[in-house]
Design a protein around this motif. Sequence first.
Motif, mmCIF file in Angstrom:
data_model
loop_
_atom_site.group_PDB
_atom_site.id
_atom_site.type_symbol
_atom_site.label_atom_id
_atom_site.label_comp_id
_atom_site.label_asym_id
_atom_site.label_seq_id
_atom_site.Cartn_x
_atom_site.Cartn_y
_atom_site.Cartn_z
ATOM 1 N N ALA A 125 37.224 42.152 41.878
ATOM 2 C CA ALA A 125 37.781 42.931 40.772
ATOM 3 C C ALA A 125 37.009 44.216 40.515
ATOM 4 O O ALA A 125 37.373 44.996 39.628
ATOM 5 N N THR A 126 35.936 44.464 41.280
ATOM 6 C CA THR A 126 35.117 45.671 41.125
ATOM 7 C C THR A 126 35.023 46.369 42.482
ATOM 8 O O THR A 126 35.498 45.857 43.496
ATOM 9 N N ARG A 127 34.358 47.543 42.483
ATOM 10 C CA ARG A 127 34.347 48.331 43.719
ATOM 11 C C ARG A 127 32.941 48.643 44.228
ATOM 12 O O ARG A 127 32.699 48.617 45.422
ATOM 13 N N THR A 128 32.026 48.963 43.337
ATOM 14 C CA THR A 128 30.726 49.464 43.783
ATOM 15 C C THR A 128 29.533 48.684 43.242
ATOM 16 O O THR A 128 28.474 48.665 43.874
ATOM 17 N N ILE A 129 29.649 48.064 42.096
ATOM 18 C CA ILE A 129 28.520 47.363 41.493
ATOM 19 C C ILE A 129 28.117 46.179 42.371
ATOM 20 O O ILE A 129 28.971 45.508 42.972
ATOM 21 N N ARG A 130 26.801 45.948 42.498
ATOM 22 C CA ARG A 130 26.333 44.777 43.221
ATOM 23 C C ARG A 130 26.617 43.535 42.383
ATOM 24 O O ARG A 130 26.486 43.558 41.153
ATOM 25 N N VAL A 131 26.992 42.448 43.036
ATOM 26 C CA VAL A 131 27.331 41.208 42.341
ATOM 27 C C VAL A 131 26.524 40.086 42.970
ATOM 28 O O VAL A 131 26.409 39.998 44.198
ATOM 29 N N GLY A 132 25.945 39.231 42.125
ATOM 30 C CA GLY A 132 25.111 38.187 42.694
ATOM 31 C C GLY A 132 24.791 37.085 41.718
ATOM 32 O O GLY A 132 25.404 36.965 40.649
ATOM 33 N N SER A 133 23.809 36.284 42.095
ATOM 34 C CA SER A 133 23.462 35.091 41.321
ATOM 35 C C SER A 133 22.131 35.282 40.622
ATOM 36 O O SER A 133 21.172 35.779 41.201
ATOM 37 N N GLY A 134 22.115 34.874 39.383
ATOM 38 C CA GLY A 134 20.888 34.938 38.615
ATOM 39 C C GLY A 134 20.621 33.652 37.851
ATOM 40 O O GLY A 134 20.496 33.690 36.641
ATOM 41 N N GLY A 135 20.545 32.508 38.492
ATOM 42 C CA GLY A 135 20.570 32.406 39.938
ATOM 43 C C GLY A 135 21.318 31.179 40.385
ATOM 44 O O GLY A 135 21.866 30.422 39.602
ATOM 45 N N ILE A 136 21.263 30.980 41.698
ATOM 46 C CA ILE A 136 21.648 29.709 42.304
ATOM 47 C C ILE A 136 20.451 28.762 42.201
ATOM 48 O O ILE A 136 19.338 29.110 42.597
ATOM 49 N N MET A 137 20.678 27.568 41.656
ATOM 50 C CA MET A 137 19.595 26.591 41.531
ATOM 51 C C MET A 137 19.507 25.809 42.849
ATOM 52 O O MET A 137 20.222 24.821 43.057
ATOM 53 N N LEU A 138 18.671 26.277 43.730
ATOM 54 C CA LEU A 138 18.671 25.811 45.106
ATOM 55 C C LEU A 138 18.459 24.302 45.266
ATOM 56 O O LEU A 138 19.049 23.705 46.182
ATOM 57 N N PRO A 139 17.658 23.632 44.419
ATOM 58 C CA PRO A 139 17.524 22.186 44.585
ATOM 59 C C PRO A 139 18.844 21.421 44.439
ATOM 60 O O PRO A 139 18.927 20.267 44.873
ATOM 61 N N ASN A 140 19.866 22.046 43.856
ATOM 62 C CA ASN A 140 21.162 21.383 43.720
ATOM 63 C C ASN A 140 21.997 21.451 44.992
ATOM 64 O O ASN A 140 23.073 20.839 45.054
ATOM 65 N N HIS A 141 21.554 22.191 46.004
ATOM 66 C CA HIS A 141 22.402 22.484 47.160
ATOM 67 C C HIS A 141 21.596 22.399 48.447
ATOM 68 O O HIS A 141 20.382 22.539 48.454
ATOM 69 N N SER A 142 22.305 22.251 49.557
ATOM 70 C CA SER A 142 21.643 22.389 50.847
ATOM 71 C C SER A 142 21.564 23.875 51.192
ATOM 72 O O SER A 142 22.490 24.637 50.906
ATOM 73 N N PRO A 143 20.462 24.316 51.790
ATOM 74 C CA PRO A 143 20.348 25.723 52.172
ATOM 75 C C PRO A 143 21.487 26.201 53.065
ATOM 76 O O PRO A 143 21.949 27.342 52.941
ATOM 77 N N LEU A 144 21.962 25.350 53.965
ATOM 78 C CA LEU A 144 23.043 25.755 54.866
ATOM 79 C C LEU A 144 24.319 26.064 54.092
ATOM 80 O O LEU A 144 25.005 27.067 54.379
ATOM 81 N N VAL A 145 24.648 25.245 53.100
ATOM 82 C CA VAL A 145 25.863 25.486 52.309
ATOM 83 C C VAL A 145 25.775 26.813 51.567
ATOM 84 O O VAL A 145 26.738 27.596 51.535
ATOM 85 N N ILE A 146 24.616 27.104 50.958
ATOM 86 C CA ILE A 146 24.456 28.372 50.238
ATOM 87 C C ILE A 146 24.508 29.546 51.209
ATOM 88 O O ILE A 146 25.084 30.593 50.915
ATOM 89 N N ALA A 147 23.915 29.394 52.397
ATOM 90 C CA ALA A 147 23.986 30.459 53.402
ATOM 91 C C ALA A 147 25.433 30.728 53.796
ATOM 92 O O ALA A 147 25.838 31.886 53.950
#
Length: 333
Positions: free
Chosen positions: A65-87
Amino acid sequence: MRYSLLDLAPIPEGADAAQSIRNSVALAQAAEGWGYHRYWLAEHHNMPGIASSATAVMIGHIASATRTIRVGSGGIMLPNHSPLVIAEQFGTLATIHGDRIDLGLGRAPGTDGATAQALRRNMSQQDTFPRDVLELMAYLGDPEPGQSLHAIPGEGTKVPVWILGSSLYGAQLAAHLGLPYAFASHFAPEALSQAVEVYRRGFQPSEYLAQPHFMMAMNIFAADTEDEATRLKTSMQQAFIRLRSGQPSKLPRPVDRIEDVADPAWIRAVNQSLSVSATGTRDTIRPQIAQLIEAYRPDEIMVAGQIHDPAARQHSFEIAAEVLASFTPAEVA
């Protein structure tokens, strides 16, 4: 100095998650026009007042829905996930949206113990966070000869990774790995001064970053009058009190006086947690922000602030952007 925005996609009393997500899209589109550099969403679970639990899905929705702004996680709680899935998830986001995606990683569960158990199924007492971060970064990097596991999409995208934290642990890890570091001072400021010192003193240059890059989060509650700004803040104060007393809820409606609805001891505790904040009008929040900048010299500021009314929330972030953009290089050096 760059300024960015943190959104928990709050679900206000009287609204639902669908409306909350529409509010976040509208805010992100407006923030892009106000000069915000990043728009981050946070992972929380089993929270009646937060709609960003499926964080990667929300990031994709906002990025579309946007064009230029960076979008990301603040944050992903990594212990809840496998690193491969997040990658795979963030590699897919980067494949779709290009170099606009950030991956902030946290070590906390982002929820209560029972929900953490439901998320992870097989919880371990062993701290694997540093190893998991390295594994995740390897999946996002260029493949090594003989590598058998690949994140597809994801491999070679080199999505920028940040370490998030509210203690010395994250500061030490970010410094050791040569990664940018974001401190959650908008709700847990106690270790801020020491964490900044530990991160900068211990920083080791890496292929990702030549010198330390520290982001400080702060709440801003801004309005056209002092009274209205103070009133807007009461929603977040009430939400914190309810959460910490074991009664999480949708984001409460603001009240004229927080003293009329909360015990003084709770108010003192919550105000301490929210001490890295600026509240007031354009003219009065500027010196408050300037004082925080002078004290901690952040390389970037992440603005937060849960406000019940979507229009008032947008107006507050608009005022914040105007004020932050007014700082000269000499003031933030």
